[in-house]
Motif scaffolding. Sequence first.
Motif, PDB file in Angstrom:
ATOM      1  N   SER A  75       6.992   6.053 -40.067  1.00  0.00           N
ATOM      2  CA  SER A  75       6.683   5.155 -39.494  1.00  0.00           C
ATOM      3  C   SER A  75       7.534   3.849 -39.118  1.00  0.00           C
ATOM      4  CB  SER A  75       5.213   4.513 -40.121  1.00  0.00           C
ATOM      5  OG  SER A  75       4.279   5.618 -40.396  1.00  0.00           O
ATOM      6  N   LEU A  76       8.317   3.716 -40.117  1.00  0.00           N
ATOM      7  CA  LEU A  76       9.388   2.563 -39.971  1.00  0.00           C
ATOM      8  C   LEU A  76      10.380   3.112 -38.901  1.00  0.00           C
ATOM      9  CD1 LEU A  76      10.745  -0.117 -40.574  1.00  0.00           C
ATOM     10  CD2 LEU A  76      11.918   1.153 -42.463  1.00  0.00           C
ATOM     11  N   ASP A  77      10.895   4.217 -38.846  1.00  0.00           N
ATOM     12  CA  ASP A  77      11.518   4.682 -37.757  1.00  0.00           C
ATOM     13  C   ASP A  77      10.891   4.726 -36.368  1.00  0.00           C
ATOM     14  OD1 ASP A  77      13.529   5.283 -39.480  1.00  0.00           O
ATOM     15  OD2 ASP A  77      13.009   7.437 -39.698  1.00  0.00           O
ATOM     16  N   CYS A  78       9.681   5.141 -36.335  1.00  0.00           N
ATOM     17  CA  CYS A  78       8.991   5.012 -35.238  1.00  0.00           C
ATOM     18  C   CYS A  78       8.771   3.396 -34.570  1.00  0.00           C
ATOM     19  CB  CYS A  78       7.549   5.378 -35.248  1.00  0.00           C
ATOM     20  SG  CYS A  78       7.554   7.305 -35.317  1.00  0.00           S
TER      21      CYS A  78
ATOM     22  N   LEU B  28      10.741  -4.401 -16.846  1.00  0.00           N
ATOM     23  CA  LEU B  28       9.298  -3.536 -16.662  1.00  0.00           C
ATOM     24  C   LEU B  28       8.528  -4.422 -17.767  1.00  0.00           C
ATOM     25  CD1 LEU B  28      11.067  -0.223 -16.445  1.00  0.00           C
ATOM     26  CD2 LEU B  28       9.568  -1.275 -14.876  1.00  0.00           C
ATOM     27  N   GLY B  29       7.355  -3.995 -17.521  1.00  0.00           N
ATOM     28  CA  GLY B  29       6.117  -4.448 -18.593  1.00  0.00           C
ATOM     29  C   GLY B  29       5.763  -3.460 -19.593  1.00  0.00           C
ATOM     30  N   THR B  30       5.667  -3.458 -20.763  1.00  0.00           N
ATOM     31  CA  THR B  30       5.084  -2.550 -21.559  1.00  0.00           C
ATOM     32  C   THR B  30       3.776  -2.797 -22.266  1.00  0.00           C
ATOM     33  OG1 THR B  30       6.432  -3.426 -23.312  1.00  0.00           O
ATOM     34  CG2 THR B  30       7.397  -1.488 -21.901  1.00  0.00           C
ATOM     35  N   CYS B  31       3.242  -1.638 -22.954  1.00  0.00           N
ATOM     36  CA  CYS B  31       2.060  -1.949 -23.614  1.00  0.00           C
ATOM     37  C   CYS B  31       1.932  -0.828 -24.723  1.00  0.00           C
ATOM     38  CB  CYS B  31       0.760  -1.829 -22.967  1.00  0.00           C
ATOM     39  SG  CYS B  31      -0.564  -2.253 -24.077  1.00  0.00           S
ATOM     40  N   PRO B  32       2.333  -0.982 -25.902  1.00  0.00           N
ATOM     41  CA  PRO B  32       2.110   0.171 -26.959  1.00  0.00           C
ATOM     42  C   PRO B  32       0.840   0.602 -27.060  1.00  0.00           C
ATOM     43  CG  PRO B  32       3.162  -1.671 -27.837  1.00  0.00           C
ATOM     44  CD  PRO B  32       2.761  -2.158 -26.676  1.00  0.00           C
ATOM     45  N   LEU B  33       0.557   1.842 -27.259  1.00  0.00           N
ATOM     46  CA  LEU B  33      -0.947   2.481 -27.084  1.00  0.00           C
ATOM     47  C   LEU B  33      -1.185   3.357 -28.330  1.00  0.00           C
ATOM     48  CD1 LEU B  33      -1.187   3.411 -23.269  1.00  0.00           C
ATOM     49  CD2 LEU B  33      -2.098   1.440 -24.324  1.00  0.00           C
ATOM     50  N   GLY B  34      -1.307   2.802 -29.488  1.00  0.00           N
ATOM     51  CA  GLY B  34      -1.396   3.252 -30.852  1.00  0.00           C
ATOM     52  C   GLY B  34      -2.639   4.386 -30.944  1.00  0.00           C
ATOM     53  N   THR B  35      -4.008   3.687 -30.148  1.00  0.00           N
ATOM     54  CA  THR B  35      -5.250   4.374 -30.579  1.00  0.00           C
ATOM     55  C   THR B  35      -5.018   5.656 -29.524  1.00  0.00           C
ATOM     56  OG1 THR B  35      -6.003   3.066 -28.426  1.00  0.00           O
ATOM     57  CG2 THR B  35      -6.520   2.045 -30.658  1.00  0.00           C
ATOM     58  N   VAL B  36      -4.398   6.011 -29.031  1.00  0.00           N
ATOM     59  CA  VAL B  36      -4.262   7.390 -28.113  1.00  0.00           C
ATOM     60  C   VAL B  36      -3.525   8.365 -28.996  1.00  0.00           C
ATOM     61  CG1 VAL B  36      -3.355   8.448 -25.912  1.00  0.00           C
ATOM     62  CG2 VAL B  36      -4.253   5.982 -25.842  1.00  0.00           C
ATOM     63  N   VAL B  37      -3.045   7.953 -30.124  1.00  0.00           N
ATOM     64  CA  VAL B  37      -2.144   8.808 -30.876  1.00  0.00           C
ATOM     65  C   VAL B  37      -2.939   9.985 -31.500  1.00  0.00           C
ATOM     66  CG1 VAL B  37      -0.726   9.163 -32.982  1.00  0.00           C
ATOM     67  CG2 VAL B  37      -0.251   7.431 -31.333  1.00  0.00           C
TER      68      VAL B  37
ATOM     69  N   VAL C  48       2.786  13.350 -31.563  1.00  0.00           N
ATOM     70  CA  VAL C  48       2.818  12.098 -30.830  1.00  0.00           C
ATOM     71  C   VAL C  48       2.866  11.156 -32.173  1.00  0.00           C
ATOM     72  CG1 VAL C  48       1.656  10.570 -29.345  1.00  0.00           C
ATOM     73  CG2 VAL C  48       1.801  12.897 -28.691  1.00  0.00           C
ATOM     74  N   ALA C  49       3.569  10.158 -32.032  1.00  0.00           N
ATOM     75  CA  ALA C  49       3.575   9.098 -33.110  1.00  0.00           C
ATOM     76  C   ALA C  49       3.238   7.686 -32.328  1.00  0.00           C
ATOM     77  CB  ALA C  49       5.124   9.043 -33.621  1.00  0.00           C
ATOM     78  N   ILE C  50       3.413   7.625 -31.179  1.00  0.00           N
ATOM     79  CA  ILE C  50       3.050   6.437 -30.520  1.00  0.00           C
ATOM     80  C   ILE C  50       3.230   6.685 -28.956  1.00  0.00           C
ATOM     81  CG2 ILE C  50       5.369   5.328 -30.233  1.00  0.00           C
ATOM     82  CD1 ILE C  50       2.347   3.336 -31.004  1.00  0.00           C
ATOM     83  N   ASN C  51       2.266   5.987 -28.171  1.00  0.00           N
ATOM     84  CA  ASN C  51       2.344   6.060 -26.569  1.00  0.00           C
ATOM     85  C   ASN C  51       2.903   4.711 -25.984  1.00  0.00           C
ATOM     86  OD1 ASN C  51       1.286   8.777 -25.923  1.00  0.00           O
ATOM     87  ND2 ASN C  51      -0.150   7.844 -27.588  1.00  0.00           N
TER      88      ASN C  51
END
Length: 84
Positions: free
Chosen positions: A6-9, A25-34, A57-60
């Motif tokens: 998880s640290l690497d991710c 660019l704008g971004t938004c991490p989407l952890g709930t999709v994992v 998948v680790a993160i979106n």
Amino acid sequence: MYHVSSLDCGIILQNILLAAHATGLGTCPLGTVVPVMNRPENRDLLEALNIPEDYEVAINVALGYSAENPPVKQRYADKIKIIE
């Protein structure tokens, strides 16, 4: 299967977000999709994205141009404590 910590991710994610921001660019991490992406019944989604069978998948991240540009909020230096 190779397991990334998880640290690497988190380190990889931070660099993706910073690089995107640097290019405007704008971004938004989407952890709930994992968990949804890693369900066996959704394997077809991973195949459509060319993600190999032995990967998970680790993160979106949502990536695009921001629809708004709010002003930067005032910072209060008296509320920050620096530990040396």
